[in-house]
Design an enzyme around this catalytic site. Structure first.
Site, PDB file in Angstrom:
ATOM      1  N   SER A 134       0.798  -1.229   0.000  1.00 12.49           N
ATOM      2  CA  SER A 134       0.000   0.000   0.000  1.00 12.49           C
ATOM      3  C   SER A 134       0.829   1.277   0.000  1.00 12.49           C
ATOM      4  CB  SER A 134      -0.932   0.010   1.216  1.00 12.49           C
ATOM      5  OG  SER A 134      -1.964  -0.935   1.073  1.00 12.49           O
ATOM      6  N   LYS A 150       0.345   3.573  -2.865  1.00 13.45           N
ATOM      7  CA  LYS A 150      -0.824   4.450  -2.924  1.00 13.45           C
ATOM      8  C   LYS A 150      -0.420   5.924  -2.882  1.00 13.45           C
ATOM      9  CE  LYS A 150      -4.058   1.102  -0.998  1.00 13.45           C
ATOM     10  NZ  LYS A 150      -4.478   0.401   0.197  1.00 13.45           N
ATOM     11  N   SER A 186      -6.603   3.336   4.083  1.00 14.29           N
ATOM     12  CA  SER A 186      -5.855   2.558   3.088  1.00 14.29           C
ATOM     13  C   SER A 186      -6.799   1.829   2.133  1.00 14.29           C
ATOM     14  CB  SER A 186      -4.908   1.553   3.765  1.00 14.29           C
ATOM     15  OG  SER A 186      -3.907   1.124   2.871  1.00 14.29           O
TER      16      SER A 186
END
Length: 387
Positions: A54, A57, A114
């Site tokens: 993640s 991101k 997230s």
């Protein structure tokens, strides 16, 4: 060079010959950057392309912030949720195809929750071809222009997929750009909690383990998959100093949290900023041939602040590098030399030195004096040199 070394001795802290001990990280890859001075404090497998989970991101957020800045998106705009976006599992905002979600909520959903689904909603809105795959290709191209040389994106959220890779150095560069380019959005990364429409009650807390510890941490993004392990792109500010760090490949969230806190404390306690040269103050007087004045001052165009170990300083050396004497005329501000600072266990620092004043071409008397000097040198030199 002697004058320069005396100059530095007057400003460097007198201390023992000790230097800051290297941080013994357990991360698979790690990178620590002192943002203000650009000093790399720690680098381990920094350029190895790894699954970023993640943490990638952050690139989706960067592209979204650009779209907001350029007017292609607005914070109050509501975006539809596709079947593809809703299909993602893992950490999500629990969006469905009946939703039309405000861009601002999607941003918070990515930073705090997230949300894999939130990333896809933004990706499909911004993508040149309206697909998440197309957005991945766009991010790869955009990243290359930003200097992310070891990053390729195949999706918007870091879901495990072949070819989706980033290096920890690239993640640090990206974090630096987010902080520098979008100060209006950066406070989002310090938010500890976000609740969206009463959904996902177990997924409302920011996973960054450093927020709220009182060590200046204010961002940016955690990551975890089985393939990538536990990682963190973090930043902390204490006083005027900001440190950016990336760690990746831990076996547990607890191990990640412990090492991240230790790394921040090490970065601030073991190093301190020191201004060793002031803009406009001569470091050295260099000879000028055929000038109205015999010398010109070499000065920094801006203050030189470097990072030094708090436990040492005597192992720092410096020298002025230039090819002289300089031929007149010399214009104020002309780059004439470099001040090179060498520190044990830290990268060298190179600062341009410029002329502190105009030195015009000398008149008749100067020409006669220069000619006489050349003749004297010719007649007093050995045969080989006279040739």
């Amino acid at each position: 060079m002697t004058l320069l070394r005396l100059f530095l001795a007057a400003v460097l802290v007198a201390a023992t010959a000790m230097s800051a001990a290297a941080f013994d990280t357990q991360a698979r890859a790690a990178y620590v950057l002192d943002q203000g001075t650009g000093t790399v404090l720690l680098s381990k497998n920094a350029d190895e392309p790894l699954p970023p989970a993640s943490m990638s991101k952050l690139m989706t957020l960067y592209v979204a912030f650009e779209a907001l800045r350029d007017g292609r998106l607005t914070l109050d705009e509501r975006l539809p949720v596709s079947e593809h976006a809703m299909s993602y599992k893992g950490s999500t905002m629990f969006l469905n195809t009946q939703d039309r979600v405000r861009v601002e909520d999607l941003l918070r959903g990515i930073v705090v929750m997230s949300g894999n689904d939130a990333c896809v909603v933004l990706a499909e809105a911004i993508s040149p071809d309206g697909t998440e795959a197309g957005f991945g290709r766009f991010m790869t191209q955009r990243g290359q222009k930003m200097g992310l040389t070891d990053s390729t994106f195949t999706n918007s959220n870091g879901w495990p997929q072949a070819g989706h890779r980033m290096s920890v150095r690239d993640l640090a560069i990206l974090a630096d750009r987010l902080i520098t380019d979008f100060p209006e959005f950066y406070p989002l990364f310090a938010e500890k909690e976000f609740e969206f429409d009463g959904r996902a009650p177990s997924n409302t807390q920011n996973r960054n383990p450093l927020l709220g510890l009182g060590i200046g941490a204010d961002g940016l993004k955690t990551g975890h998959t089985q393939e990538a392990g536990y990682g963190l792109v973090g930043s902390a500010k204490q006083g005027d100093r900001r440190v950016i760090f990336v760690i990746s490949g831990f076996e547990s969230a607890a191990q990640r949290a412990q090492e991240a806190e230790a790394l921040v404390n090490w970065s601030f306690r073991q190093f301190a900023e020191k201004t060793i040269a002031r803009a406009g103050e001569p470091v050295l007087q260099a000879a000028v041939w055929r000038g109205g004045e015999p010398t010109v001052g070499l000065v920094p165009a801006e203050d030189l602040t470097i990072l030094m170990p708090t436990l040492g300083g005597s192992d720092i050396t410096a020298e002025v590098v230039y090819s002289g004497p300089f031929n007149a005329p010399v214009a104020q501000g002309d780059k004439l030399a470099e001040l090179v600072i060498t520190r044990a266990d830290l990268p060298d620092v190179r600062l341009p030195l410029v002329a502190d004043r105009n030195v015009p071409l000398g008149g008749f008397a100067v020409k006669v004096r220069t000619a006489a000097q050349q003749l004297f040198k010719r007649f007093t030199s050995g045969p080989a040199e006279a040739m």
